[in-house]
Design a protein around this motif. Structure first.
Motif, short mmCIF file in Angstrom:
data_model
loop_
_atom_site.label_atom_id
_atom_site.label_comp_id
_atom_site.label_asym_id
_atom_site.label_seq_id
_atom_site.Cartn_x
_atom_site.Cartn_y
_atom_site.Cartn_z
N LEU A 181 -1.24 10.05 1.23
CA LEU A 181 -2.02 8.13 0.86
C LEU A 181 -1.81 6.95 0.72
O LEU A 181 -1.78 6.59 -0.95
CB LEU A 181 -2.69 8.55 -0.47
CG LEU A 181 -4.39 10.17 0.29
CD1 LEU A 181 -4.59 10.70 -1.09
CD2 LEU A 181 -5.01 10.56 1.63
N THR A 182 -1.02 6.25 1.14
CA THR A 182 -0.64 5.51 1.21
C THR A 182 -1.11 3.79 1.92
O THR A 182 -1.53 4.14 2.79
CB THR A 182 1.30 5.31 1.19
OG1 THR A 182 1.81 5.57 3.04
CG2 THR A 182 1.80 6.80 0.67
N HIS A 183 -0.64 2.93 1.36
CA HIS A 183 -1.41 1.82 2.32
C HIS A 183 0.15 1.58 3.48
O HIS A 183 -1.33 1.32 5.04
CB HIS A 183 -0.78 -0.22 1.58
CG HIS A 183 -1.70 -0.58 2.05
ND1 HIS A 183 -0.55 -1.43 3.53
CD2 HIS A 183 -2.67 -1.89 2.16
CE1 HIS A 183 -1.76 -2.63 3.86
NE2 HIS A 183 -1.73 -2.90 2.98
N GLU A 184 1.22 2.02 3.36
CA GLU A 184 1.20 1.99 5.62
C GLU A 184 0.78 3.00 6.15
O GLU A 184 1.18 2.75 7.30
CB GLU A 184 2.37 2.77 4.70
CG GLU A 184 4.25 1.90 4.33
CD GLU A 184 3.72 1.58 2.97
OE1 GLU A 184 3.11 2.26 1.63
OE2 GLU A 184 4.42 1.01 1.91
N LYS A 185 -0.21 3.91 5.61
CA LYS A 185 -0.34 5.17 6.31
C LYS A 185 -2.36 4.25 6.92
O LYS A 185 -2.62 5.14 7.12
CB LYS A 185 -0.69 6.29 5.54
CG LYS A 185 0.59 7.31 5.60
CD LYS A 185 0.98 7.97 7.31
CE LYS A 185 2.37 8.58 6.64
NZ LYS A 185 2.71 9.77 8.54
N GLU A 214 -4.26 8.10 -3.80
CA GLU A 214 -5.09 8.84 -4.31
C GLU A 214 -6.56 8.84 -5.50
O GLU A 214 -7.49 9.11 -4.47
CB GLU A 214 -4.77 9.83 -5.14
CG GLU A 214 -5.22 11.04 -5.50
CD GLU A 214 -3.96 12.48 -5.88
OE1 GLU A 214 -4.44 13.68 -6.11
OE2 GLU A 214 -3.22 12.09 -5.81
N GLN A 215 -5.92 8.08 -6.24
CA GLN A 215 -7.59 7.76 -7.45
C GLN A 215 -8.98 6.78 -6.34
O GLN A 215 -9.70 6.50 -6.52
CB GLN A 215 -6.96 7.04 -8.65
CG GLN A 215 -6.31 7.20 -9.24
CD GLN A 215 -6.82 8.93 -9.95
OE1 GLN A 215 -8.20 8.88 -10.00
NE2 GLN A 215 -6.31 9.86 -10.00
N GLN A 216 -7.33 5.56 -5.96
CA GLN A 216 -8.55 4.82 -5.09
C GLN A 216 -9.53 6.09 -3.80
O GLN A 216 -10.57 5.19 -3.85
CB GLN A 216 -8.23 4.29 -3.98
CG GLN A 216 -8.91 3.02 -3.34
CD GLN A 216 -7.24 1.35 -2.18
OE1 GLN A 216 -6.48 1.57 -3.15
NE2 GLN A 216 -8.61 1.16 -1.51
N VAL A 217 -9.04 7.12 -2.97
CA VAL A 217 -9.82 7.52 -2.54
C VAL A 217 -10.25 8.54 -2.95
O VAL A 217 -11.69 8.63 -2.58
CB VAL A 217 -8.18 8.49 -1.40
CG1 VAL A 217 -9.21 9.66 -1.00
CG2 VAL A 217 -7.66 7.50 -0.95
N GLU A 224 -19.01 7.36 -2.09
CA GLU A 224 -19.91 7.23 -0.44
C GLU A 224 -19.76 8.78 0.35
O GLU A 224 -18.69 9.32 0.13
CB GLU A 224 -18.40 6.62 0.44
CG GLU A 224 -18.37 5.13 -0.04
CD GLU A 224 -19.71 4.31 0.37
OE1 GLU A 224 -20.84 4.51 1.17
OE2 GLU A 224 -19.39 2.96 0.32
N LYS A 225 -20.56 9.19 0.41
CA LYS A 225 -21.44 10.22 0.83
C LYS A 225 -20.81 10.34 2.12
O LYS A 225 -20.64 12.03 2.49
CB LYS A 225 -22.69 10.48 1.23
CG LYS A 225 -23.53 10.72 -0.41
CD LYS A 225 -24.98 10.82 0.21
CE LYS A 225 -26.20 10.99 -0.91
NZ LYS A 225 -27.25 10.81 -0.91
N ALA A 226 -20.34 10.21 2.79
CA ALA A 226 -19.57 9.77 3.91
C ALA A 226 -18.02 10.39 4.15
O ALA A 226 -17.23 11.26 5.23
CB ALA A 226 -19.73 8.99 5.23
N ILE A 227 -17.90 10.76 2.50
CA ILE A 227 -15.97 10.51 2.58
C ILE A 227 -15.84 11.56 1.85
O ILE A 227 -16.89 12.12 0.54
CB ILE A 227 -15.23 8.73 1.44
CG1 ILE A 227 -15.47 8.17 2.48
CG2 ILE A 227 -13.83 9.29 1.48
CD1 ILE A 227 -14.82 7.19 2.31
N ASN A 228 -14.83 13.11 2.01
CA ASN A 228 -14.90 14.14 1.32
C ASN A 228 -13.21 14.16 0.83
O ASN A 228 -12.56 13.96 1.90
CB ASN A 228 -15.37 14.82 1.74
CG ASN A 228 -17.11 15.02 2.38
OD1 ASN A 228 -17.81 15.11 1.33
ND2 ASN A 228 -17.08 15.13 3.65
N TYR A 229 -12.85 14.70 -0.01
CA TYR A 229 -11.53 14.32 -0.44
C TYR A 229 -11.08 15.77 -0.24
O TYR A 229 -11.72 16.40 -1.44
CB TYR A 229 -10.90 13.07 -1.40
CG TYR A 229 -9.98 13.55 -1.92
CD1 TYR A 229 -8.92 13.50 -0.91
CD2 TYR A 229 -9.48 13.92 -3.26
CE1 TYR A 229 -7.58 13.51 -0.76
CE2 TYR A 229 -8.38 13.37 -3.58
CZ TYR A 229 -6.83 13.50 -2.56
OH TYR A 229 -5.54 13.83 -3.09
#
Length: 347
Positions: A181-185, A214-217, A224-229
């Motif tokens: 979970l990085t900006h480069e990725k 990770e905290q941003q994710v 957002e209901k469409a995003i699951n971590y």
């Protein structure tokens, strides 16, 4: 019995692609010795059953002592760069030094005469440089003598990544992201994409991994209901069976693209940024799709197409698996590595 010492700059863990390489590498009349920072207990047990010898080390003094003890006939470095001090220490004990380039090259570096000379000097201890992809091969060829370079594509253990029939789209298109979970990725591109109402209506994003963002994710997943971590998974080959597509929005020049190959092996098409080693993994629109993730409309249009054309996903799924079987079978990588060892040891 020839002693081959493998030196790697990682913590060796079971379930990784490098571990799969290690367990298939042993062959008669060669004793493999692994030197690494650390090793998990289950990985150690498995390698010991394959007659490996293992020792940990943390500095050049410990490495010197270990090489003095094992008296290698060939030394193979993994996850180190050209010019690392360890390669010069190894040259004191053995003339046959191999380094496999797993590292991604800098994106914007001018190959000047000075840089060529510098890299040539730093590469003096090495008799072979293994490129893990055509992209890395092309980069090495700009400053390394041709007779030192060999292309041995990375491979994966196909018995661990079994093909699975594409699941039906019952509600939404399930899009997976697997990695750091990085900006480069490029994870920020996906967070923005799946916060769009039109995308969220037809697709959901499942994120596996950890890292600086990770905290941003987590925050995005809460809002957002469409995003699951889901955090990091140790059984990603099982998780991938539930996906319809895997998204790889990398912003940097990846040396290879393990996640893409592993997803394709399971039969999950990949949508990737055409950059670095990722640009060579598949043929666009035949075994996957290349897009520019910063162009949100382009990605959104493709997701809508896949949502409405289940048969297209099925066709690409089969083609993706076939591509991996032809190009990225670990057995092929092992055979080429053995051939290189034999050629060097017989000199």
């Amino acid at each position: 019995m020839k002693n081959i010492v493998l030196i790697c700059d990682i913590d060796v863990k079971k379930g990784s692609s490098f571990f799969d390489f290690l367990i298939q590498l042993p062959e008669p009349n060669r004793h493999f010795i692994l030197l690494a920072r650390s090793i998990s207990e289950d990985a150690y047990s498995t390698l010991k059953s394959k007659d490996y010898t293992y020792s940990s080390f943390a500095n050049f003094i410990q490495l010197f002592v270990l090489l003095l003890r094992y008296r290698p006939h060939l030394i193979h470095f993994h996850f180190y760069g050209i010019g690392h001090i360890y390669t010069f220490i190894a040259r004191m004990f053995c003339s046959k030094i191999v380094l496999t380039m797993h590292n991604s090259p800098p994106r914007h570096v001018e190959i000047t005469g000075w840089r060529r000379w510098k890299q040539s000097v730093l590469g003096i201890p090495l008799v072979r440089l293994c490129a893990i992809s055509p992209f890395i091969l092309q980069w090495l060829q700009t400053f390394v003598p041709q007779n030192k370079i060999i292309l041995i594509n990375n491979g994966i253990n196909l018995s661990r990544f079994n093909f699975e029939k594409m699941p039906a789209i019952t509600n939404k298109l399930r899009c997976f992201y697997v990695g750091s979970l990085t900006h480069e990725k490029g994870i920020h591109y996906l967070l923005a994409l799946f916060s769009h109402p039109d995308v969220a209506a037809i697709a959901q994003l499942d994120i596996y991994g950890d890292g600086k963002l990770e905290q941003q994710v987590k925050h995005a997943a809460e809002g957002e209901k469409a995003i699951n971590y889901h955090g990091r998974s140790t059984q990603i080959e099982r998780e991938l069976r539930h996906a319809h597509v895997v998204l790889m929005p990398s912003c940097w020049q990846e040396a290879f693209g393990y996640v893409a190959v592993e997803a394709m092996a399971v039969g999950r098409p990949v949508i990737a940024e055409s950059i670095g080693g990722l640009a060579e993994i598949f043929i666009d629109k035949k075994q996957g799709w290349y897009v520019y993730f910063e162009q949100t409309d382009q990605v959104q249009k493709l997701l809508k197409l896949l949502y409405n054309k289940n048969n297209l996903l099925d066709e690409i799924s089969v083609a993706a698996r076939e591509r991996v079987e032809r190009e990225y079978d670990l057995t092929r990588q092992i055979l080429q590595t053995h051939a290189m060892y034999t050629s060097l040891l017989e000199r």
